[in-house]
Motif scaffolding. Structure first.
Motif, PDB file in Angstrom:
ATOM      1  N   MET A   1       1.027  -1.209  -0.109  1.00 49.94           N
ATOM      2  CA  MET A   1       0.058   0.000   0.042  1.00 49.94           C
ATOM      3  C   MET A   1       0.877   1.233   0.018  1.00 49.94           C
ATOM      4  SD  MET A   1      -3.416   1.427   0.846  1.00 49.94           S
ATOM      5  CE  MET A   1      -4.153   0.214   1.939  1.00 49.94           C
ATOM      6  N   LEU A   2       0.489   2.170  -0.826  1.00 51.13           N
ATOM      7  CA  LEU A   2       1.311   3.591  -0.898  1.00 51.13           C
ATOM      8  C   LEU A   2       1.006   4.146   0.232  1.00 51.13           C
ATOM      9  CD1 LEU A   2       0.880   3.917  -4.818  1.00 51.13           C
ATOM     10  CD2 LEU A   2       3.066   3.588  -3.605  1.00 51.13           C
ATOM     11  N   ASP A   3       1.792   5.277   0.560  1.00 53.65           N
ATOM     12  CA  ASP A   3       1.382   6.259   1.580  1.00 53.65           C
ATOM     13  C   ASP A   3       0.358   7.343   0.946  1.00 53.65           C
ATOM     14  OD1 ASP A   3       3.129   4.943   3.363  1.00 53.65           O
ATOM     15  OD2 ASP A   3       4.872   5.867   2.722  1.00 53.65           O
ATOM     16  N   LEU A   4       0.991   7.835   0.022  1.00 50.21           N
ATOM     17  CA  LEU A   4       0.375   8.977  -0.753  1.00 50.21           C
ATOM     18  C   LEU A   4       0.209   8.813  -2.111  1.00 50.21           C
ATOM     19  CD1 LEU A   4      -0.904  11.926  -0.079  1.00 50.21           C
ATOM     20  CD2 LEU A   4       1.364  12.752  -0.217  1.00 50.21           C
ATOM     21  N   VAL A   5      -0.908   9.261  -2.873  1.00 50.60           N
ATOM     22  CA  VAL A   5      -0.915   9.691  -4.282  1.00 50.60           C
ATOM     23  C   VAL A   5      -1.201  10.857  -4.592  1.00 50.60           C
ATOM     24  CG1 VAL A   5      -2.239   8.775  -6.248  1.00 50.60           C
ATOM     25  CG2 VAL A   5      -1.350   7.092  -4.849  1.00 50.60           C
ATOM     26  N   LEU A   6      -0.443  11.652  -5.415  1.00 49.63           N
ATOM     27  CA  LEU A   6      -0.986  12.693  -5.997  1.00 49.63           C
ATOM     28  C   LEU A   6      -1.701  12.317  -7.292  1.00 49.63           C
ATOM     29  CD1 LEU A   6       2.309  15.146  -5.575  1.00 49.63           C
ATOM     30  CD2 LEU A   6       0.256  14.731  -4.087  1.00 49.63           C
ATOM     31  N   ALA A   7      -3.081  12.653  -7.441  1.00 50.48           N
ATOM     32  CA  ALA A   7      -3.634  11.715  -8.779  1.00 50.48           C
ATOM     33  C   ALA A   7      -3.813  13.113  -9.788  1.00 50.48           C
ATOM     34  CB  ALA A   7      -4.963  11.210  -8.182  1.00 50.48           C
ATOM     35  N   ASP A   8      -3.703  12.381 -10.940  1.00 48.67           N
ATOM     36  CA  ASP A   8      -4.288  13.082 -12.215  1.00 48.67           C
ATOM     37  C   ASP A   8      -3.861  14.568 -12.473  1.00 48.67           C
ATOM     38  OD1 ASP A   8      -5.654  10.838 -12.995  1.00 48.67           O
ATOM     39  OD2 ASP A   8      -7.169  11.342 -11.760  1.00 48.67           O
ATOM     40  N   GLY A   9      -2.445  14.672 -12.190  1.00 43.74           N
ATOM     41  CA  GLY A   9      -1.925  16.111 -12.237  1.00 43.74           C
ATOM     42  C   GLY A   9      -1.091  16.266 -13.660  1.00 43.74           C
ATOM     43  N   GLU A  10      -0.809  17.519 -13.849  1.00 48.53           N
ATOM     44  CA  GLU A  10      -0.061  17.717 -15.202  1.00 48.53           C
ATOM     45  C   GLU A  10       1.323  17.442 -14.708  1.00 48.53           C
ATOM     46  OE1 GLU A  10      -1.150  18.001 -18.410  1.00 48.53           O
ATOM     47  OE2 GLU A  10      -3.324  17.879 -17.805  1.00 48.53           O
ATOM     48  N   LEU A  11       2.091  16.541 -14.864  1.00 51.17           N
ATOM     49  CA  LEU A  11       3.386  16.195 -14.331  1.00 51.17           C
ATOM     50  C   LEU A  11       4.532  17.064 -15.264  1.00 51.17           C
ATOM     51  CD1 LEU A  11       3.221  12.360 -13.381  1.00 51.17           C
ATOM     52  CD2 LEU A  11       2.400  14.545 -11.996  1.00 51.17           C
TER      53      LEU A  11
ATOM     54  N   THR B   1      -3.722   2.909  -5.227  1.00 49.12           N
ATOM     55  CA  THR B   1      -4.166   2.849  -3.827  1.00 49.12           C
ATOM     56  C   THR B   1      -3.165   3.059  -2.956  1.00 49.12           C
ATOM     57  OG1 THR B   1      -3.952   0.286  -3.872  1.00 49.12           O
ATOM     58  CG2 THR B   1      -6.476   1.401  -4.271  1.00 49.12           C
ATOM     59  N   ALA B   2      -3.666   4.013  -1.963  1.00 49.68           N
ATOM     60  CA  ALA B   2      -3.104   4.717  -0.948  1.00 49.68           C
ATOM     61  C   ALA B   2      -3.755   5.062   0.318  1.00 49.68           C
ATOM     62  CB  ALA B   2      -2.042   5.761  -1.591  1.00 49.68           C
ATOM     63  N   ARG B   3      -2.898   5.209   1.248  1.00 52.63           N
ATOM     64  CA  ARG B   3      -3.789   5.655   2.420  1.00 52.63           C
ATOM     65  C   ARG B   3      -4.496   6.995   2.400  1.00 52.63           C
ATOM     66  NH1 ARG B   3      -0.122   2.360   5.497  1.00 52.63           N
ATOM     67  NH2 ARG B   3       1.644   3.875   5.174  1.00 52.63           N
ATOM     68  N   GLU B   4      -3.617   8.081   1.635  1.00 53.00           N
ATOM     69  CA  GLU B   4      -4.377   9.193   1.179  1.00 53.00           C
ATOM     70  C   GLU B   4      -4.136   9.518  -0.210  1.00 53.00           C
ATOM     71  OE1 GLU B   4      -2.368  12.209   3.638  1.00 53.00           O
ATOM     72  OE2 GLU B   4      -3.869  13.879   2.658  1.00 53.00           O
TER      73      GLU B   4
ATOM     74  N   VAL C   1       8.205  17.547   1.241  1.00 48.06           N
ATOM     75  CA  VAL C   1       9.531  17.226   1.220  1.00 48.06           C
ATOM     76  C   VAL C   1       9.729  15.693   1.450  1.00 48.06           C
ATOM     77  CG1 VAL C   1      11.826  17.809   2.513  1.00 48.06           C
ATOM     78  CG2 VAL C   1       9.891  19.401   2.065  1.00 48.06           C
ATOM     79  N   ARG C   2      10.331  14.974   0.820  1.00 47.28           N
ATOM     80  CA  ARG C   2      10.586  13.667   0.938  1.00 47.28           C
ATOM     81  C   ARG C   2       9.031  12.895   1.438  1.00 47.28           C
ATOM     82  NH1 ARG C   2      13.521  13.371   4.827  1.00 47.28           N
ATOM     83  NH2 ARG C   2      14.036  15.425   4.792  1.00 47.28           N
ATOM     84  N   GLY C   3       8.038  13.281   0.511  1.00 40.95           N
ATOM     85  CA  GLY C   3       6.656  12.772   0.903  1.00 40.95           C
ATOM     86  C   GLY C   3       5.998  13.117   2.075  1.00 40.95           C
TER      87      GLY C   3
END
Ligand SMILES: [Zn+2]
Length: 453
Positions: A1-11, A41-44, A425-427
């Motif tokens: 499980m990931l800690d955090l996802v930044l979803a659907d941005g323009e990278l 899927t992530a915690r946040e 900063v580092r997640g």
């Protein structure tokens, strides 16, 4: 499980371009960069649709400690975070770097919510004699020599040993350090009084007079000598805070004949402000702000790659140190928090500069030049230093919202787009929804960036 996802941005990936996608973060690193449609899927999860995601900025040029000494590590790191800066390099100077560096780094680790590295400011023979030792012990591979503190000008600041010999010795020593690079402040300080005297006598007190007392060719002349010396010493050199078209022309001419690496840094204010700026004395800085033609030439240099890095030269002083007299006012001003919005507003929106170029000069190229392989881009395995940017909302610069020790900014009132919404900063979120997080305020966890030396 990931800690955090930044979803659907323009990278904004400096090496490859801008593309829609999601970033999955685990244990402080980027675990996966996913294409649109892939579900992580992530915690946040933070919805980044309609937003840009940049690699965290690495400001190559700041002066932590010029405001409220070690407390600056707290205030200025928070100001940086609000501006999307996730790491900075700051110049460290002292009589004996062997004694001062350890405690200074410890203060940073205690107070800073972003990562930080040091450049050593070299001002005496002792610094050169002990350079190999201090470089290894503290993981520092970048050094600065201040040609504007030669002779009488240096003596006034307590420096008595700065001359061309010290510059050349620095180059000979620095080239033996793995990844070693010498940054040089270029201004011919011996000629400045020739101009300064008559300007003062004429009662000039306007910002343009600061340019006229140290005109562009005094920078260009130093740039020329520094590059020539560096070629003879076979030492990579970096022209820091380049301010003039004339200086950039000289760099181009030398690059055509010398193989030795010549790097160039400029600062946001040389791109976006001129000597006619309404901020007046508040915008006094060394080297001075120039003319619009210089700004235009420097933007071209950023666009075509001849300028590789852009920093802030952030100096966190109070407005009271400026006063009303140009000649006695302190030099320098804060800029960490406005670096990215200025690049986006004036560079991207104003001149069509690609977002990837902004990410290159403010992050990737800084990481490469100063030996930070885990930073500078958005890719699996890298530190999760990331900034989510609102592309559209125009907001006036207001020093009161920028969290610096400084109580002013010469950019006050400028309407800018490109403000960070989230900074990691580092997640670890240090800014969320445009505000400093509890963690940034109460449990700063910035790390010292020790280079492999
Ligand atoms: Zn300088």
């Amino acid at each position: 499980m990931l800690d955090l996802v930044l979803a659907d941005g323009e990278l904004v990936v400096p090496e490859t371009g801008v593309a829609r996608g999601s970033v999955g973060i685990k244990d402080g690193r980027i675990a996966v960069v996913a294409a649109p449609g892939e579900t992580l899927t992530a915690r946040e999860t933070i919805d980044c649709s309609g937003r840009w995601v940049f690699p965290g900025l690495i400001d190559p040029h700041t002066h932590v400690g010029f405001g409220d000494k070690e407390r600056d590590f707290g205030t200025e790191a928070r100001s940086a975070a609000l501006g999307g800066v996730t790491a900075l390099f700051t110049f460290h100077r002292s009589a004996d770097l062997r004694e001062s560096s350890g405690p200074w780094i410890a203060e940073g680790e205690r107070r800073s919510c972003i990562d930080f590295g040091l450049h050593f400011g070299l001002t005496s023979a002792l610094h050169i004699d002990t350079l190999q030792e201090t470089a290894k012990r503290f993981g520092v591979s970048s050094f600065k020599v201040y040609l504007m503190y030669k002779g009488a000008a240096g003596a006034a600041k307590g420096f008595t040993e700065i001359d061309d010999g010290l510059l050349f010795r620095t180059m000979l020593e620095a080239r033996r350090v793995p990844g070693g690079v010498v940054g040089v402040h270029c201004e011919n300080v011996e000629v400045i009084p020739v101009f300064r005297g008559p300007l003062k006598a004429a009662g000039r007190n306007d910002l343009a007079a600061w340019d006229e007392q140290s005109p562009d060719f005094l920078e260009a002349e130093n740039v020329s000598r520094v590059i020539y010396f560096a070629a003879k010493a076979e030492c990579p050199v970096n022209i820091v805070h380049l301010s003039s078209r004339e200086g950039l022309e000289i760099v181009r001419r030398h690059r055509a004949v010398h193989r030795n690496p010549v790097h160039v840094e400029t600062c946001a204010h040389y791109l976006t402000m001129t000597r006619d700026d309404p901020a007046g004395i508040l915008a006094k800085v060394n080297p001075p702000l120039r003319r619009q033609t210089d700004c235009d030439a420097l933007w071209e240099g950023v666009a075509d790659g001849s300028i590789e890095t852009v920093g802030s030269d952030h100096v966190p002083r109070k407005v009271a140190t400026k006063g009303t007299d140009l000649w006695s006012a302190s030099a320098g001003f804060p800029g960490l928090a406005t670096l990215l919005p200025l690049m986006i507003e004036d560079g991207h929106y104003g001149r069509g500069l690609p977002l990837t170029r902004i990410a290159a000069v403010t992050s990737l190229n800084v990481a490469r030049l100063y030996g930070l392989p885990s930073k500078g881009s958005i890719a699996a395995g890298k530190d999760a230093d990331l900034v989510v940017v609102d592309p559209h909302t125009k907001r006036a610069v207001d020093h009161a919202t920028l969290a610096s020790f400084s109580d002013y900014t010469p950019m006050q009132g400028r309407m800018l787009r490109g403000w960070p919404v989230h900074t990691l900063v580092r997640g670890r979120p240090v800014v969320a929804d445009g505000r400093l997080t509890e963690a940034a305020l109460t449990a700063p966890a910035g790390r010292y960036l020790r280079r492999a030396v």
